[in-house]
Write an enzyme that holds these catalytic residues in place. Structure first.
Site, PDB file in Angstrom:
ATOM      1  CD  GLN A   1      -2.888   0.830   2.445  1.00  0.00           C
ATOM      2  OE1 GLN A   1      -3.765  -0.019   2.368  1.00  0.00           O
ATOM      3  NE2 GLN A   1      -2.730   1.547   3.531  1.00  0.00           N
TER       4      GLN A   1
ATOM      5  CD  GLU B   1      -2.584   7.801   3.143  1.00  0.00           C
ATOM      6  OE1 GLU B   1      -1.358   7.874   3.382  1.00  0.00           O
ATOM      7  OE2 GLU B   1      -3.357   7.119   3.816  1.00  0.00           O
TER       8      GLU B   1
ATOM      9  CG  ASP C   1       0.466   0.153   5.545  1.00  0.00           C
ATOM     10  OD1 ASP C   1       0.412  -1.062   5.845  1.00  0.00           O
ATOM     11  OD2 ASP C   1      -0.497   0.937   5.683  1.00  0.00           O
TER      12      ASP C   1
ATOM     13  CD  GLU D   1       0.956   0.871   8.738  1.00  0.00           C
ATOM     14  OE1 GLU D   1       1.792   1.795   8.621  1.00  0.00           O
ATOM     15  OE2 GLU D   1      -0.261   1.024   8.550  1.00  0.00           O
TER      16      GLU D   1
ATOM     17  CG  ASP E   1      -3.210   0.168  10.307  1.00  0.00           C
ATOM     18  OD1 ASP E   1      -4.128   0.453  11.094  1.00  0.00           O
ATOM     19  OD2 ASP E   1      -3.223   0.546   9.110  1.00  0.00           O
TER      20      ASP E   1
ATOM     21  CE  LYS F   1      -4.616   3.971   9.917  1.00  0.00           C
ATOM     22  NZ  LYS F   1      -4.896   2.750   9.110  1.00  0.00           N
TER      23      LYS F   1
ATOM     24  NE  ARG G   1      -7.839   5.175   8.822  1.00  0.00           N
ATOM     25  CZ  ARG G   1      -8.562   4.128   9.198  1.00  0.00           C
ATOM     26  NH1 ARG G   1      -9.171   4.149  10.360  1.00  0.00           N
ATOM     27  NH2 ARG G   1      -8.652   3.040   8.445  1.00  0.00           N
ATOM     28  CB  SER G   2      -6.630   6.733   2.700  1.00  0.00           C
ATOM     29  OG  SER G   2      -7.732   5.932   3.068  1.00  0.00           O
TER      30      SER G   2
ATOM     31  CE  LYS H   1       0.477   5.134   7.255  1.00  0.00           C
ATOM     32  NZ  LYS H   1       0.318   3.710   7.133  1.00  0.00           N
TER      33      LYS H   1
HETATM   34  C1  PEP Z   1      -3.202   2.769   6.575  1.00  0.00           C
HETATM   35  O1  PEP Z   1      -3.541   1.655   6.200  1.00  0.00           O
HETATM   36  O2  PEP Z   1      -2.257   2.882   7.344  1.00  0.00           O
HETATM   37  C2  PEP Z   1      -3.945   3.970   6.153  1.00  0.00           C
HETATM   38  C3  PEP Z   1      -3.624   5.193   6.578  1.00  0.00           C
HETATM   39  O3  PEP Z   1      -4.957   3.777   5.287  1.00  0.00           O
HETATM   40  P1  PEP Z   1      -6.505   3.870   5.563  1.00  0.00           P
HETATM   41  O4  PEP Z   1      -6.785   5.178   6.190  1.00  0.00           O
HETATM   42  O5  PEP Z   1      -7.103   3.713   4.199  1.00  0.00           O
HETATM   43  O6  PEP Z   1      -6.812   2.728   6.480  1.00  0.00           O
HETATM   44 MG    MG Z   2      -1.850   0.664   7.442  1.00  0.00          MG
END
Ligand code: PEP
Ligand code: MG
Length: 422
Positions: free
Chosen positions: A165, A208, A245, A287, A314, A339, A368-369, A390
């Site tokens: 990702q 992102e 990630d 990650e 995560d 998060k 988040r994305s 991040k």
């Molecule tokens: C992630 O997977 O670390 C990320 C930031 O993506 P998403 O917000 O889409 O979960």
């Molecule tokens: Mg992640």
């Protein structure tokens, strides 16, 4: 005591053009604040549930039901009520929802109110938001985080051209935020130029803001990142390290094997592949190297990565205290991606943070994305002394609002946050 006078909710749009939730709170004495919440795309199964409308409007992503939660049951329960502190309000919100994953009122609605209270409380106390977040911890040591910045994207944040990702660059932590960003800019520009030349196309960017050239394999993504660092005049390892990630929950197969760049790998083969990346490149962290359900193999991955590379959880942990405790018991990881919307209130995220810290884990505070221009995440990362932040790439205003807030904190509170130059 903070008395909530009025609460309002509004459907606004995030960086993908999808609806998300904003809340406005008025508290005594006449303090009015607003806040908005982010939303993920590569979502862990154990995340708190957002309330979405379904149906045709906005492809089902509408947030009118979540706004109705704020205007209806949440306002009825908390407006014109006084709360001793953040925990008091957050406990009330969780009780009101009553479900194990906030699916009744919606994690998006609950988090907006929890965060609005945080911003209001900071304002009432005439505190910076980062100092307010710091005050929620037993020991408060605000500090500027190290940046981990998205360079290349794949998986669910791009068009799945490669399975992994994000490939991120992590400049030296001896540098100021301003200098870290300048380093990242040079690497990003070189990466864009390499991609344009090699693939004869203008660099396309992902959710992102990361570059998303049509790499054929994840290995090619790593090689190009190393090339961009060198072309920018930096030494990989000494000046800049990488992070990845893998987000492998999103390419795990029903029987537990993984489909990486068109190849089927057993868990131990994926671990070999990741270990190979970590031997070839200076990797700060890996990650979600394995999927959110692959509890058996996470400890194997952690053992295979040397001390210099963090095993960052995560989807595995989803900022959920119970899952973090389990990961600690399994020795499955040694770093937490935090998060707040994965769990749904500031206080629960704080508990998740404290459990991870107690076990000696590093913390990466993550956006988040799907983001908005709100910058509270930068304050959270500073207030909770995140080892990393991040936020995505250095393009797109919903990302830049966080970087710019870090720059402002660094500038305005210079004496509190000065860094040693190398
Ligand atoms: C992630 O997977 O670390 C990320 C930031 O993506 P998403 O917000 O889409 O979960
Ligand atoms: Mg992640």
């Amino acid at each position: 005591m903070i008395r909530i006078e009025q609460l309002d909710g509004l459907e606004v749009l995030d960086s993908r053009g999808r609806p998300t939730v904003a809340a406005t709170m008025v508290v005594k004495p006449g303090v009015r604040v607003s806040i908005s919440v982010p939303s993920g795309a590569s979502i862990g199964k154990a995340e708190a549930q957002e309330l979405r409308d379904g149906g045709r409007r906005f492809g089902g992503f509408g947030c009118r039901a979540a706004i109705a939660s704020i205007l209806g049951p949440i306002s009825t329960a908390v407006a014109r009520e006084s709360f001793e502190n953040q925990e008091h309000l957050d406990t009330r919100l969780c009780e009101l929802d009553g479900s194990p994953n906030k699916s009744h009122l919606g994690a998006n609605a609950i988090l907006a109110v929890s965060l609005a209270f945080a911003r209001a409380a900071a304002k009432v106390r005439k505190q910076e938001l980062f100092d307010y977040f710091a005050s929620l911890l037993p020991e408060s040591r605000p500090a500027l985080p190290q940046l981990s910045v998205n360079l290349f994207s794949g998986g669910k944040h791009a068009f799945g051209q490669v399975s992994i990702q994000d490939l991120l660059v992590v400049p030296s932590k001896c540098l100021s935020i301003a200098d870290q960003l300048a380093v990242v800019y040079e690497v990003y520009q070189n990466a864009a130029a390499i991609a344009a030349k090699r693939y004869q196309s203008r660099a396309l960017t992902a959710d992102e803001g990361g570059l998303a050239p049509p790499f054929k394999t994840s290995a090619e993504m790593f090689e190009t990142a190393a090339e961009a660092v060198e072309a920018a005049g930096y030494q990989l390892g000494a000046d800049i390290r990488l992070a990845v990630d893998v987000a492998s929950s999103h390419f795990v197969q029903p029987h537990g094997s993984y489909r990486l760049d068109g190849q089927t790998l057993r868990p131990n083969e994926l671990i070999d592949c990741i270990a190979q990346w970590a031997e070839t490149y200076p990797l700060v962290s890996v990650e979600d190297g394995l999927s959110e359900d692959d509890w058996t193999h996470w400890p194997d991955l952690r053992k295979r990565l040397n001390d210099g590379t963090l095993t960052l959880a995560d989807d595995l942990t989803c900022t959920n205290p119970e899952r973090i405790r389990r990961a600690i018991d399994f020795a499955a990881a040694n770093a937490l991606l935090l998060k707040v919307n994965q769990i749904g209130t500031v206080s629960e995220a704080k508990n998740a943070y404290l459990i991870a810290r107690e076990a000696g884990w590093k913390i990466s505070v993550s956006a988040r994305s799907g983001e908005t221009e709100d910058d509270w995440l930068a304050d959270l990362a500073v207030g909770w002394n995140g080892d990393f932040i991040k936020v995505g790439s250095i393009t797109q205003s919903e990302r830049l609002s966080k970087y710019n807030r870090l720059l402002t904190i660094e500038h305005e509170f210079e004496s509190r946050f000065s860094r040693l130059q190398p």
